[in-house]
Design a protein around this motif. Structure first.
Motif, PDB file in Angstrom:
ATOM      1  N   SER A 222      48.695  29.168 -40.221  1.00 15.37           N
ATOM      2  CA  SER A 222      49.292  28.435 -38.923  1.00 15.37           C
ATOM      3  C   SER A 222      49.271  27.139 -39.191  1.00 15.37           C
ATOM      4  N   ARG A 223      49.951  26.348 -38.167  1.00 16.13           N
ATOM      5  CA  ARG A 223      50.263  24.885 -38.178  1.00 16.13           C
ATOM      6  C   ARG A 223      48.687  24.164 -38.323  1.00 16.13           C
ATOM      7  N   SER A 224      48.720  23.273 -39.466  1.00 16.75           N
ATOM      8  CA  SER A 224      47.680  22.498 -39.533  1.00 16.75           C
ATOM      9  C   SER A 224      47.818  21.055 -39.008  1.00 16.75           C
TER      10      SER A 224
ATOM     11  N   GLU B  76      53.428  26.004 -43.178  1.00 21.24           N
ATOM     12  CA  GLU B  76      53.255  25.672 -41.905  1.00 21.24           C
ATOM     13  C   GLU B  76      54.036  26.795 -41.153  1.00 21.24           C
TER      14      GLU B  76
ATOM     15  N   LEU C 237      53.909  16.701 -46.373  1.00 15.01           N
ATOM     16  CA  LEU C 237      53.140  17.362 -45.313  1.00 15.01           C
ATOM     17  C   LEU C 237      53.580  17.250 -44.065  1.00 15.01           C
TER      18      LEU C 237
ATOM     19  N   ALA D  73      54.683  19.859 -41.158  1.00 13.50           N
ATOM     20  CA  ALA D  73      54.082  20.112 -39.828  1.00 13.50           C
ATOM     21  C   ALA D  73      55.282  19.649 -38.666  1.00 13.50           C
TER      22      ALA D  73
ATOM     23  N   ALA E 122      57.336  22.515 -38.260  1.00 11.34           N
ATOM     24  CA  ALA E 122      56.924  23.865 -37.487  1.00 11.34           C
ATOM     25  C   ALA E 122      56.899  23.420 -36.097  1.00 11.34           C
ATOM     26  N   ASP E 123      56.671  22.318 -35.620  1.00  8.09           N
ATOM     27  CA  ASP E 123      57.091  21.719 -34.270  1.00  8.09           C
ATOM     28  C   ASP E 123      58.188  22.174 -33.802  1.00  8.09           C
TER      29      ASP E 123
END
Length: 285
Positions: free
Chosen positions: A7-9, A58, A85, A89, A92-93
């Motif tokens: 999942s999103r880190s 992600e 990176l 992320a 993913a948002d």
């Protein structure tokens, strides 16, 4: 070791961290890393897409609409994914999956075609992380050359990759030095001067493949203040792709420098809009 996560880190202070990393990536173009990465063989371990090669995954909170394979640059002598990176992320948002990888290179004693084969395997791996959605390969600098080659060349079925071969549905090149014959880093991709193996240099030239897979749309972006790769490289690639029948969007960003082209504040909105408007309506199965 970078680890694949389900999942999103959290990536704190994204823009500030990426800006700090940019200086290191610039240095990496001139200084090969001292530590070698193992060659790909056998079975990947946790956090890897190939043995010895890390991946960071992600995933959005809902089902992703597409998955991006994010490929770093480094002058074919490094492939540090850290600076990209935050982009993964942020994708993913926006409701997309993102897989950020590294690959073998001259700094690990590896030359063409292996880096392209590893990026192609990354495309196949990305497809397993978000099954059933389009796969877009996006590369920065030297990674843009590898993304173009992996996205346009025929699928490779005779190389060590534990995943089902998968063609890319879209290609994004960020500040790429596509004319490998004019680029100062060509020998770091091929390991020999052009005159010693002109056919290999021709095969690994992104311009050579501009008329391949014309159904694949391409987004090219370049900063007009790029201090490392001239804008003319992207202009030439865009013209060749258009002549080859591709749907091409080329964007030139005023005041953007070379390493601004992997920062979300410069590219995210255009990348998301292009994907929604161009890749998603015409995605292949």
């Amino acid at each position: 070791m970078l680890e694949a996560v389900p999942s999103r880190s959290a990536v704190p202070a994204r823009v500030a961290a990426a800006a700090a990393i940019a200086a290191g990536l610039l240095a990496a173009c001139d200084t090969p890393p001292a530590v070698e990465t193992p060659s790909a063989s056998g079975t990947p371990g946790p956090g890897e897409y190939l043995p010895g090669l890390e991946a960071v995954v992600e995933l959005p909170a809902r089902d992703p609409r597409a998955v991006f394979l994010v490929v770093p640059g480094g002058g074919f002598r490094a492939a540090d994914p850290t600076g990209l990176l935050p982009l993964g992320a942020d994708l993913a948002d926006e409701g997309f999956a993102a897989v950020t990888i590294t690959y073998d290179h001259a700094g690990t004693g590896t030359y063409y075609p292996r880096p392209v084969e590893e990026v192609a395997c990354g495309i196949a791996y990305a497809a397993t992380q978000a099954p059933g959605v389009p796969v877009v390969v996006v590369g920065h600098s030297a990674g843009a050359d590898l993304a173009m080659l992996a996205g346009l060349q025929p699928l490779r079925t005779d190389v060590s990759c534990p995943y089902e071969p998968r063609a890319a549905d879209g290609i994004v090149g960020l500040a790429g030095p596509y004319d490998i014959h004019q680029s100062r880093i060509g020998e770091d991709l091929f390991g020999v001067p052009q005159e010693e193996d002109p056919e290999m240099w021709r095969d690994g030239d992104p311009l050579r493949w501009a008329d391949a897979r014309p159904e694949v749309p391409v987004l090219l972006m370049h900063g007009e203040a790029d201090e490392m790769v001239p804008v003319s490289f992207t202009e030439s690639m865009a013209a060749a792709l258009e002549q080859g029948g591709h749907d091409v969007v080329a964007e030139y960003l005023p005041e953007a420098r070379h390493n601004d082209l992997f920062l979300s504040e410069w590219i995210l909105a255009d990348l998301v809009d292009w994907t929604r408007d161009t890749v998603l309506p015409g995605a292949t199965d």
